[in-house]
Design a protein around this motif. Structure first.
Motif, PDB file in Angstrom:
ATOM      1  N   UNK A   1       0.825  -1.208   0.000  1.00 43.78           N
ATOM      2  CA  UNK A   1       0.000   0.000   0.000  1.00 43.78           C
ATOM      3  C   UNK A   1       0.860   1.260   0.000  1.00 43.78           C
ATOM      4  N   UNK A   2       1.912   1.287   0.825  1.00 36.80           N
ATOM      5  CA  UNK A   2       2.790   2.459   0.867  1.00 36.80           C
ATOM      6  C   UNK A   2       3.529   2.640  -0.454  1.00 36.80           C
ATOM      7  N   UNK A   3       3.922   1.542  -1.097  1.00 40.69           N
ATOM      8  CA  UNK A   3       4.608   1.646  -2.389  1.00 40.69           C
ATOM      9  C   UNK A   3       3.678   2.203  -3.465  1.00 40.69           C
TER      10      UNK A   3
ATOM     11  N   UNK B   1       3.249   5.932  -2.838  1.00 41.67           N
ATOM     12  CA  UNK B   1       4.456   6.670  -3.216  1.00 41.67           C
ATOM     13  C   UNK B   1       4.579   6.790  -4.728  1.00 41.67           C
ATOM     14  N   UNK B   2       4.158   5.750  -5.461  1.00 40.13           N
ATOM     15  CA  UNK B   2       4.229   5.810  -6.924  1.00 40.13           C
ATOM     16  C   UNK B   2       3.200   6.773  -7.502  1.00 40.13           C
TER      17      UNK B   2
ATOM     18  N   UNK C   1       5.810  16.570  -4.516  1.00 38.73           N
ATOM     19  CA  UNK C   1       7.076  16.210  -3.887  1.00 38.73           C
ATOM     20  C   UNK C   1       6.932  15.947  -2.392  1.00 38.73           C
ATOM     21  N   UNK C   2       6.270  16.843  -1.678  1.00 36.30           N
ATOM     22  CA  UNK C   2       6.163  16.689  -0.229  1.00 36.30           C
ATOM     23  C   UNK C   2       5.376  15.433   0.139  1.00 36.30           C
ATOM     24  N   UNK C   3       4.251  15.227  -0.543  1.00 32.11           N
ATOM     25  CA  UNK C   3       3.451  14.031  -0.269  1.00 32.11           C
ATOM     26  C   UNK C   3       4.220  12.767  -0.637  1.00 32.11           C
ATOM     27  N   UNK C   4       4.961  12.836  -1.729  1.00 33.30           N
ATOM     28  CA  UNK C   4       5.752  11.675  -2.152  1.00 33.30           C
ATOM     29  C   UNK C   4       6.815  11.334  -1.111  1.00 33.30           C
TER      30      UNK C   4
ATOM     31  N   UNK D   1       6.949   4.057   3.567  1.00 32.41           N
ATOM     32  CA  UNK D   1       7.363   2.810   2.916  1.00 32.41           C
ATOM     33  C   UNK D   1       8.618   2.239   3.561  1.00 32.41           C
ATOM     34  N   UNK D   2       9.572   3.096   3.880  1.00 31.88           N
ATOM     35  CA  UNK D   2      10.800   2.622   4.520  1.00 31.88           C
ATOM     36  C   UNK D   2      10.513   2.063   5.912  1.00 31.88           C
TER      37      UNK D   2
END
Length: 272
Positions: A128-130, A133-134, A140-143, A150-151
């Motif tokens: 879900x986090x990946x 992020x995609x 940029x900030x949300x990414x 994700x990390x």
């Protein structure tokens, strides 16, 4: 009409002439000298009476400097300063240096849980986090926020995999048994006893159905020819790895689990 005067330029190519009347014109008086010198400018320190060194200007106290700094603070200014500093650090590549930090945060979250999660749960969070992020690469900030999440999720998953990989079989309760195993390590203790790390080969009287694979036991005396790799046998008293002495203190069983030690104890006699 008067011709060119005697003071006129006779050189070739001269295009102007001087009138004789201008030679007898009244010369304006020079400006009188100032009675007093101008005051010293604020940026230049005045000289001392002996004119040897400038007199230092009085410095404001720390309270005054602090008040001046507070007077320049504002929510918008702080926000702009933080955004500018964060953008500068990101351009320098500090985001890559924060990767192990967020992974470690995920590991801490995993070992802080009171319930052991199954594999599908951290895997679902990672997926879900990946995806988030995609999708948010254009913001940029949300990414960056989703990359940090994700990390952390990857840290949780890595801790889960390492716990599953260790898979140390721990002793459930205190018991006495006949132990036969191969000596892995010998350590001299401060009280004169010898601590043996043994890979369990078999148990008897009683036979343990879920015997730990490796134990750490102490003995008062061992045969002189016993070294690492020798087979030792003897009657031992085995105890489960001890937990924290006080609430929220160091858990000794945590280290034993990842070191592969499933029980600890001592020989009731000298091993053979």
């Amino acid at each position: 009409m008067a011709g060119p005067g005697r003071g006129a330029d006779k050189s070739e190519g001269a295009t102007t002439s001087v009138s004789e009347r201008s030679l007898f014109a009244d010369v304006p008086h020079a400006e009188p000298l100032p009675v007093s010198l101008p005051a010293s400018q604020p940026g230049i320190p005045p000289l001392s009476p002996d004119r040897s060194a400038p007199i230092p200007a009085p410095q404001p106290g720390p309270v005054i400097r602090f008040r001046r700094q507070l007077s320049h603070l504002s929510p918008s200014g702080i926000r702009n300063s933080v955004a500018s500093a964060a953008g500068l650090e990101l351009d320098r590549g500090v985001a890559f240096l924060l990767v192990p930090v967020f992974l470690a945060c995920g590991v801490i979250v995993y070992f802080s849980l009171t319930v052991e999660p199954d594999f599908p749960q951290p895997i679902a969070v990672v997926v879900l986090a990946a995806l988030c992020a995609a999708v948010t690469r254009s913001w940029r900030k949300t990414h960056l926020c989703f990359m940090a999440a994700l990390l952390c999720a990857l840290g949780v998953l890595a801790a889960k995999v390492e716990t599953w990989r260790a898979g140390t079989q721990m002793l459930g309760s205190e018991i006495q048994t006949q132990l036969t195993g191969r000596v892995v390590r010998l350590d001299q203790m401060a009280n004169g006893r010898i601590r043996l790390t043994i890979d369990v080969m078999s148990t008897a009287r009683p036979t343990l159905r879920y015997a730990p694979e490796r134990v750490r036991v102490s003995a008062r005396k061992i045969p002189a020819e016993m070294t690492s790799g020798s087979v030792a046998t003897g009657y031992v008293r085995l105890l489960p790895p001890t937990g924290p002495v006080r609430p929220d203190s160091y858990d000794f069983s945590f280290d034993s689990y990842f070191a592969g030690i499933g029980a600890s104890g001592f020989f009731l006699g000298n091993p053979k």
